[in-house]
Write a protein that holds these residues in place. Structure first.
Motif, mmCIF file in Angstrom:
data_model
loop_
_atom_site.group_PDB
_atom_site.id
_atom_site.type_symbol
_atom_site.label_atom_id
_atom_site.label_comp_id
_atom_site.label_asym_id
_atom_site.label_seq_id
_atom_site.Cartn_x
_atom_site.Cartn_y
_atom_site.Cartn_z
ATOM 1 N N PRO A 1 58.095 26.734 79.461
ATOM 2 C CA PRO A 1 57.525 27.863 80.212
ATOM 3 C C PRO A 1 56.372 27.454 81.125
ATOM 4 O O PRO A 1 56.262 27.949 82.256
ATOM 5 C CB PRO A 1 57.047 28.815 79.100
ATOM 6 C CG PRO A 1 57.901 28.490 77.928
ATOM 7 C CD PRO A 1 58.128 27.003 78.008
ATOM 8 N N ALA A 2 55.517 26.535 80.655
ATOM 9 C CA ALA A 2 54.402 26.075 81.485
ATOM 10 C C ALA A 2 54.911 25.265 82.664
ATOM 11 O O ALA A 2 54.409 25.386 83.796
ATOM 12 C CB ALA A 2 53.426 25.253 80.658
ATOM 13 N N LEU A 3 55.908 24.431 82.419
ATOM 14 C CA LEU A 3 56.446 23.585 83.483
ATOM 15 C C LEU A 3 57.146 24.429 84.545
ATOM 16 O O LEU A 3 56.961 24.201 85.756
ATOM 17 C CB LEU A 3 57.412 22.559 82.892
ATOM 18 C CG LEU A 3 57.632 21.285 83.708
ATOM 19 C CD1 LEU A 3 56.350 20.475 83.783
ATOM 20 C CD2 LEU A 3 58.748 20.455 83.112
ATOM 21 N N GLU B 1 42.282 24.989 76.024
ATOM 22 C CA GLU B 1 42.826 24.944 74.669
ATOM 23 C C GLU B 1 43.476 26.275 74.289
ATOM 24 O O GLU B 1 44.520 26.305 73.624
ATOM 25 C CB GLU B 1 41.728 24.576 73.668
ATOM 26 C CG GLU B 1 41.266 23.116 73.753
ATOM 27 C CD GLU B 1 40.500 22.796 75.036
ATOM 28 O OE1 GLU B 1 40.695 21.680 75.590
ATOM 29 O OE2 GLU B 1 39.712 23.655 75.510
ATOM 30 N N ASP B 2 42.897 27.391 74.709
ATOM 31 C CA ASP B 2 43.497 28.703 74.455
ATOM 32 C C ASP B 2 44.855 28.830 75.140
ATOM 33 O O ASP B 2 45.811 29.367 74.567
ATOM 34 C CB ASP B 2 42.577 29.823 74.966
ATOM 35 C CG ASP B 2 41.387 30.053 74.053
ATOM 36 O OD1 ASP B 2 41.459 29.644 72.877
ATOM 37 O OD2 ASP B 2 40.384 30.633 74.522
ATOM 38 N N ILE B 3 44.940 28.345 76.370
ATOM 39 C CA ILE B 3 46.203 28.400 77.113
ATOM 40 C C ILE B 3 47.267 27.577 76.400
ATOM 41 O O ILE B 3 48.423 27.994 76.269
ATOM 42 C CB ILE B 3 45.994 27.904 78.559
ATOM 43 C CG1 ILE B 3 45.031 28.838 79.301
ATOM 44 C CG2 ILE B 3 47.324 27.808 79.301
ATOM 45 C CD1 ILE B 3 44.539 28.291 80.630
ATOM 46 N N GLU B 4 46.876 26.410 75.895
ATOM 47 C CA GLU B 4 47.830 25.559 75.182
ATOM 48 C C GLU B 4 48.285 26.208 73.889
ATOM 49 O O GLU B 4 49.466 26.145 73.522
ATOM 50 C CB GLU B 4 47.209 24.185 74.916
ATOM 51 C CG GLU B 4 48.156 23.225 74.214
ATOM 52 C CD GLU B 4 47.676 21.790 74.249
ATOM 53 O OE1 GLU B 4 48.204 20.984 73.448
ATOM 54 O OE2 GLU B 4 46.797 21.468 75.070
ATOM 55 N N ARG B 5 47.373 26.848 73.159
ATOM 56 C CA ARG B 5 47.759 27.525 71.918
ATOM 57 C C ARG B 5 48.761 28.646 72.183
ATOM 58 O O ARG B 5 49.717 28.840 71.427
ATOM 59 C CB ARG B 5 46.527 28.091 71.220
ATOM 60 C CG ARG B 5 45.648 27.059 70.551
ATOM 61 C CD ARG B 5 44.632 27.709 69.613
ATOM 62 N NE ARG B 5 43.665 26.722 69.167
ATOM 63 C CZ ARG B 5 42.511 26.468 69.771
ATOM 64 N NH1 ARG B 5 42.157 27.156 70.851
ATOM 65 N NH2 ARG B 5 41.698 25.540 69.304
ATOM 66 N N GLY C 1 54.229 30.827 71.527
ATOM 67 C CA GLY C 1 55.178 31.711 72.183
ATOM 68 C C GLY C 1 54.549 32.902 72.859
ATOM 69 O O GLY C 1 55.235 33.905 73.117
ATOM 70 N N ARG C 2 53.251 32.838 73.172
ATOM 71 C CA ARG C 2 52.548 33.952 73.819
ATOM 72 C C ARG C 2 52.208 33.631 75.276
ATOM 73 O O ARG C 2 51.355 34.261 75.869
ATOM 74 C CB ARG C 2 51.249 34.262 73.072
ATOM 75 C CG ARG C 2 51.414 34.718 71.653
ATOM 76 C CD ARG C 2 50.067 35.033 71.002
ATOM 77 N NE ARG C 2 49.280 33.821 70.732
ATOM 78 C CZ ARG C 2 48.201 33.447 71.418
ATOM 79 N NH1 ARG C 2 47.780 34.178 72.440
ATOM 80 N NH2 ARG C 2 47.542 32.337 71.119
ATOM 81 N N PHE C 3 52.912 32.683 75.862
ATOM 82 C CA PHE C 3 52.533 32.170 77.180
ATOM 83 C C PHE C 3 52.939 33.110 78.309
ATOM 84 O O PHE C 3 52.150 33.383 79.213
ATOM 85 C CB PHE C 3 53.167 30.797 77.386
ATOM 86 C CG PHE C 3 52.849 30.154 78.709
ATOM 87 C CD1 PHE C 3 51.673 29.460 78.895
ATOM 88 C CD2 PHE C 3 53.739 30.247 79.782
ATOM 89 C CE1 PHE C 3 51.370 28.862 80.110
ATOM 90 C CE2 PHE C 3 53.456 29.661 81.002
ATOM 91 C CZ PHE C 3 52.268 28.966 81.162
ATOM 92 N N LEU C 4 54.159 33.614 78.285
ATOM 93 C CA LEU C 4 54.672 34.419 79.389
ATOM 94 C C LEU C 4 53.937 35.751 79.492
ATOM 95 O O LEU C 4 53.427 36.261 78.487
ATOM 96 C CB LEU C 4 56.173 34.658 79.203
ATOM 97 C CG LEU C 4 57.058 33.413 79.324
ATOM 98 C CD1 LEU C 4 58.501 33.755 78.996
ATOM 99 C CD2 LEU C 4 56.958 32.813 80.727
#
Length: 481
Positions: free
Chosen positions: A258-260, A452-456, A461-464
């Motif tokens: 998702p980040a990529l 670090e919060d963004i990576e967590r 699974g809370r990225f999108l």
């Protein structure tokens, strides 16, 4: 390895942490000014170069495009240097390459030497766009990271504007060799300026150099408590790093995807939305609209000025408004401006005021594009990617930006021949619409959140955007968008 830490004497300063951080960002961002100037100056210098070397159309394109091809390669190769020697030392290497490339280009005895020299300059351009935003982001406080990283964007605008001024005002006073060679001054300023700056605390923690990481972070944080908490946060994630770290294949891991997708998509639309095409080919379009040569060059100078002003405004508001929201506000009006510009060309609207309509639509597009996706294009590459793959992912991000730039600039004139200028503007307008939809679906809000919060969020699974519920300020910014 001691590559990423300056002399101990550099660690002592009477400046406040916030002023030091601004100074660090400003020095590192000189690389952006070099990028803007070295890519932009060729449009003003090419008239003289063509006359001296008797270049045909194809040879002119090769001289102009060599720097873009080099930038793609530089983006990818700098990832190894960044991981091995650290962010700070890699920027110094980039500055040295800038210096060599500028001197070689200004002394070129023929077109082939000039093209090769600009290819070398491209290595530095691509390398700087991969490493400088990352370096600034890894030092910056979360609540100021956006405006500090976008020093780089503003510096690009300064470089582009300086190139436009030199190309227009000094066309008859300076030789093309002096136009290109003057960039050696900021390249040396970048090289020597970086010698006094701290290393990246994230990279230092990776190397097990915790004392130096604390010293670097202490220079840009207000309290010792902030330093302790941030170092602890970095170490917590670093404990998982070794088992997660891998080669380029690590970028294909499902949890990273998702980040990529979000990062590379934003990188592509930063260029495919048409900004470089407008900067490079504005004189051509305006000449087609009936402008004289001098008037077209003067309007191109106006385009460069708008780019600088609007990226600066975007820099000032990006941490308050949010990355996602700012882009979603700006891309639709940019698309409408391009659709209107296409209609003016295609249907010959405006009569005797046609030229004024063309300039108005062009400048409106520049206002909304420059203050929107151009602000976040490099910023997202410094924020979205996990530490375990950050070096390679930021290299891929930069390569995507330069590859998209190469595709765009390499097809713009052909597209105007196939579809007419109006049809081409409609295509670029549609790409802005697609870009806005992509940002809405795939890009989370990162304003005010630590790396670090963004990576967590990515790992959990809370990225999108649709899964950011419960993430505090980031959720409110995302929902508002």
């Amino acid at each position: 390895m001691q590559a990423d830490t300056p002399n101990d004497s550099a660690n002592v300063s009477s400046l406040s942490p916030s002023v030091q951080m601004a100074f660090i960002a400003a020095i590192a961002a000189i690389a952006g000014g070099l990028y803007g100037y070295d890519t932009g100056i060729i449009s003003g210098a090419l008239l003289q170069i063509t006359g001296e070397f008797q270049l045909g159309h194809t040879a002119q394109e090769l001289v102009a495009a060599a720097i873009l091809a080099g930038a793609v390669v530089g983006s990818l190769t700098s990832t190894h240097l960044s991981a091995r020697f650290g962010r700070r030392h890699t920027i110094m290497i980039v500055a040295a390459i800038y210096t060599v490339g500028v001197v070689a280009a200004s002394l070129s005895p023929d077109a082939l030497w000039l093209a090769v020299s600009r290819l070398v300059l491209g290595f530095a351009v691509g390398g700087s766009t991969q490493i400088v935003p990352t370096y600034i982001a890894e030092l910056a406080p979360p609540d100021k990271r956006g405006r500090l990283v976008t020093y780089f964007n503003v510096s690009i605008g300064v470089g582009i504007l300086c190139a436009a001024i030199v190309g227009f005002v000094l066309q008859n006073a300076w030789s093309w060799r002096l136009m290109i060679g003057v960039a050696v001054v900021p390249s040396l300023l970048l090289l020597f300026g970086m010698m006094r700056l701290p290393g990246s605390p994230r990279w230092l923690v990776e190397q097990g150099r915790l004392v130096e990481a604390r010293q670097a972070l202490a220079r840009v944080r207000e309290t010792k408590q902030e330093v302790r908490e941030e170092i602890a946060d970095i170490r917590e994630l670093h404990e998982q790093l070794e088992e997660e770290r891998g080669g380029w294949r690590a970028l294909a891991e499902p949890w990273v995807r998702p980040a990529l997708v979000a990062g590379l998509g934003v990188a592509a639309f930063t260029q495919l939305s048409g900004i470089e095409m407008m900067i490079y080919y504005t004189p051509t379009f305006l000449t087609d609209a009936g402008f004289g040569h001098s008037a077209a060059l003067l309007a191109a100078l106006g385009v460069a000025s708008v780019y600088l002003v609007m990226t600066y405004i975007g820099k000032r508001v990006v941490d308050h408004v949010g990355r996602r929201r700012l882009t979603l506000w700006m891309m639709p009006p940019a698309a409408l401006a391009l659709f209107a510009l296409g209609a003016v060309f295609h249907y010959s609207l405006g009569g005797e005021h046609r030229g004024a309509l063309v300039v108005a639509c062009l400048l409106l597009y520049m206002v909304f594009n420059s203050a929107g996706i151009q602000v976040i294009g490099w910023l997202m590459g410094s924020e979205l990617y996990p530490l375990a793959i950050r070096d390679k992912a930021t290299g891929a991000h930069s390569a995507m930006l330069w590859g998209s730039n190469l595709v765009l600039t390499g097809t713009a004139l052909s597209m105007t021949q196939w579809l007419g200028v109006g049809g081409a503007m409609w295509v670029y307008g549609a790409l802005n619409v697609i870009g806005a939809v992509f940002v809405y679906v795939c890009l989370p809000e990162t304003a005010g959140r630590s790396l670090e919060d963004i990576e967590r969020a990515l790992k959990e699974g809370r990225f999108l955007p649709t899964r950011q519920r419960g993430d505090g300020e980031a959720v409110r910014g995302s929902a508002a968008a």
